[in-house]
Design a protein around this motif. Structure first.
Motif, PDB file in Angstrom:
ATOM      1  N   SER A   1       0.717  -1.157  -0.108  1.00 12.26           N
ATOM      2  CA  SER A   1       0.055  -0.078   0.054  1.00 12.26           C
ATOM      3  C   SER A   1       0.982   1.226   0.037  1.00 12.26           C
ATOM      4  O   SER A   1       0.347   2.363  -0.375  1.00 12.26           O
ATOM      5  N   GLN A   2       2.153   1.031   0.396  1.00  7.78           N
ATOM      6  CA  GLN A   2       3.052   2.318   0.367  1.00  7.78           C
ATOM      7  C   GLN A   2       3.816   2.432  -0.890  1.00  7.78           C
ATOM      8  O   GLN A   2       4.431   3.533  -1.061  1.00  7.78           O
ATOM      9  N   LEU A   3       3.622   1.627  -1.813  1.00  5.11           N
ATOM     10  CA  LEU A   3       4.303   1.387  -3.050  1.00  5.11           C
ATOM     11  C   LEU A   3       3.610   2.676  -3.918  1.00  5.11           C
ATOM     12  O   LEU A   3       2.665   2.765  -4.001  1.00  5.11           O
ATOM     13  N   ASP A   4       4.702   3.757  -4.506  1.00  4.15           N
ATOM     14  CA  ASP A   4       4.481   4.512  -5.240  1.00  4.15           C
ATOM     15  C   ASP A   4       3.882   4.171  -6.690  1.00  4.15           C
ATOM     16  O   ASP A   4       4.726   3.780  -7.352  1.00  4.15           O
ATOM     17  N   GLU A   5       2.572   4.201  -6.855  1.00  4.08           N
ATOM     18  CA  GLU A   5       1.933   3.905  -8.183  1.00  4.08           C
ATOM     19  C   GLU A   5       2.728   4.633  -9.586  1.00  4.08           C
ATOM     20  O   GLU A   5       2.539   4.009 -10.358  1.00  4.08           O
ATOM     21  N   SER A   6       3.326   5.789  -9.429  1.00  5.18           N
ATOM     22  CA  SER A   6       3.802   6.307 -10.445  1.00  5.18           C
ATOM     23  C   SER A   6       4.870   5.739 -10.777  1.00  5.18           C
ATOM     24  O   SER A   6       5.387   5.714 -12.271  1.00  5.18           O
ATOM     25  N   LEU A   7       5.515   4.665 -10.095  1.00  4.92           N
ATOM     26  CA  LEU A   7       6.782   4.153 -10.398  1.00  4.92           C
ATOM     27  C   LEU A   7       6.243   2.917 -11.476  1.00  4.92           C
ATOM     28  O   LEU A   7       6.894   2.668 -12.408  1.00  4.92           O
ATOM     29  N   LEU A   8       5.037   2.344 -11.305  1.00  3.38           N
ATOM     30  CA  LEU A   8       4.423   1.379 -12.124  1.00  3.38           C
ATOM     31  C   LEU A   8       4.129   2.161 -13.502  1.00  3.38           C
ATOM     32  O   LEU A   8       4.398   1.635 -14.548  1.00  3.38           O
ATOM     33  N   GLU A   9       3.561   3.259 -13.415  1.00  8.31           N
ATOM     34  CA  GLU A   9       3.280   3.863 -14.656  1.00  8.31           C
ATOM     35  C   GLU A   9       4.509   4.082 -15.369  1.00  8.31           C
ATOM     36  O   GLU A   9       4.606   4.154 -16.638  1.00  8.31           O
ATOM     37  N   ALA A  10       5.654   4.637 -14.798  1.00 11.04           N
ATOM     38  CA  ALA A  10       6.923   5.080 -15.389  1.00 11.04           C
ATOM     39  C   ALA A  10       7.408   3.732 -15.844  1.00 11.04           C
ATOM     40  O   ALA A  10       7.893   3.980 -17.263  1.00 11.04           O
ATOM     41  N   ALA A  11       7.368   2.476 -15.390  1.00 11.93           N
ATOM     42  CA  ALA A  11       7.801   1.262 -15.928  1.00 11.93           C
ATOM     43  C   ALA A  11       7.080   0.813 -17.023  1.00 11.93           C
ATOM     44  O   ALA A  11       7.645   0.559 -18.150  1.00 11.93           O
ATOM     45  N   ALA A  12       5.780   1.294 -16.898  1.00  6.01           N
ATOM     46  CA  ALA A  12       4.822   0.842 -18.132  1.00  6.01           C
ATOM     47  C   ALA A  12       5.193   1.765 -19.447  1.00  6.01           C
ATOM     48  O   ALA A  12       5.406   1.298 -20.455  1.00  6.01           O
ATOM     49  N   ASP A  13       5.361   3.219 -19.168  1.00  7.27           N
ATOM     50  CA  ASP A  13       5.672   3.766 -20.208  1.00  7.27           C
ATOM     51  C   ASP A  13       7.324   3.742 -20.917  1.00  7.27           C
ATOM     52  O   ASP A  13       7.108   3.805 -21.985  1.00  7.27           O
ATOM     53  N   LEU A  14       8.090   3.143 -20.157  1.00  2.87           N
ATOM     54  CA  LEU A  14       9.220   2.672 -20.465  1.00  2.87           C
ATOM     55  C   LEU A  14       9.292   1.364 -21.259  1.00  2.87           C
ATOM     56  O   LEU A  14      10.441   0.959 -21.797  1.00  2.87           O
ATOM     57  N   GLY A  15       7.978   0.797 -21.328  1.00  3.69           N
ATOM     58  CA  GLY A  15       7.915  -0.391 -22.445  1.00  3.69           C
ATOM     59  C   GLY A  15       7.946  -1.633 -21.536  1.00  3.69           C
ATOM     60  O   GLY A  15       7.974  -2.842 -22.223  1.00  3.69           O
ATOM     61  N   ALA A  16       7.770  -1.702 -20.259  1.00  5.49           N
ATOM     62  CA  ALA A  16       8.161  -2.717 -19.518  1.00  5.49           C
ATOM     63  C   ALA A  16       6.574  -3.409 -19.452  1.00  5.49           C
ATOM     64  O   ALA A  16       5.690  -2.901 -19.311  1.00  5.49           O
ATOM     65  N   ARG A  17       6.619  -4.850 -19.671  1.00  7.79           N
ATOM     66  CA  ARG A  17       5.393  -5.634 -19.705  1.00  7.79           C
ATOM     67  C   ARG A  17       5.205  -5.709 -18.074  1.00  7.79           C
ATOM     68  O   ARG A  17       5.843  -5.547 -17.344  1.00  7.79           O
ATOM     69  N   PRO A  18       3.646  -6.074 -17.850  1.00 10.49           N
ATOM     70  CA  PRO A  18       3.287  -6.207 -16.387  1.00 10.49           C
ATOM     71  C   PRO A  18       4.308  -7.249 -15.710  1.00 10.49           C
ATOM     72  O   PRO A  18       4.361  -6.970 -14.456  1.00 10.49           O
TER      73      PRO A  18
END
Lengths: 179, 30
Positions: free
Chosen positions: A70-87
């Motif tokens: 719950s403390q995980l910053d969701e913008s990191l997930l968006e950034a990773a996805a923006d950089l092309g990483a698959r789920p």
């Protein structure tokens, strides 16, 4: 998640006996659905002990994991996805490393009480399912062999000490490896 | 993609809570 703790573990384990026994709830439900002819699930085996342990200690794993995630910053997930990483890659390279403290805390919280567990292997397990707590009980009260029981207890302490020391070292490790 | 994730989350929640509350439901039913 913590609502099951309002009922005694002993009563919940007895409920699992009623669920898993050959004429129990799950076997009758599976037979009624036409999926099985003979009882599939039984108690007094390794599976029922593992199921009981997972059931009893699942909340101890969920709560630290939830706190960590719950403390995980969701913008990191968006950034990773923006950089092309698959789920899957986002999970392996972002979510998992950042939630490792929660995983470690949950693993310790589960390991410490689970290793000496007596009630679950005694009620759900058979003579072939050995756990340290059950061996301790047998040596103390059935065989009345206190030296052997004391030796088993020392083994249990050693088994508990090793991961605790490892966790302590990991916590105290200076964070010099980070850039 | 988002719908798959929602379905996955709903299934995980249902399975997890079902597993946790099955014995309690049985006790209540008795």
């Amino acid at each position: 998640v913590i609502l099951p703790f309002w009922t005694s573990l002993l009563i919940r384990v007895y409920a699992w006996i009623a669920i898993l026994q050959p004429t129990g709830l799950l076997n009758r439900a599976l037979a009624a659905l036409g999926l099985i002819d003979q009882p599939l699930l039984r108690i007094s085996n390794g599976f029922s002990v593992v199921l009981g342990l997972v059931y009893a200690y699942l909340p101890f794993m969920i709560l630290p994991l939830y706190g960590s995630l719950s403390q995980l910053d969701e913008s990191l997930l968006e950034a990773a996805a923006d950089l092309g990483a698959r789920p899957v890659r986002v999970f392996c390279e972002v979510v998992l490393p950042l939630s490792l403290p929660g995983v470690a805390a949950g693993a310790l919280l589960v390991f410490i009480p689970a290793i000496g567990e007596f009630v679950i292997p005694d009620l759900l397990g058979g003579p072939g399912t050995l756990m340290v707590g059950k061996v301790l009980w047998r040596e103390f009260f059935d065989n009345v062999d206190w030296p052997a029981a004391a030796a088993v207890a020392m083994v249990l302490v050693a088994l508990l000490t090793a991961p605790l020391l490892l966790a302590q070292r990991l916590v105290e490790r200076p964070e010099t490896s980070r850039p | 993609m988002s719908r798959n994730l929602t379905v996955f989350r709903a299934a995980a929640l249902a399975l997890g809570f079902g597993f946790l509350y099955l014995p309690i439901a049985l006790l209540v039913a008795y």
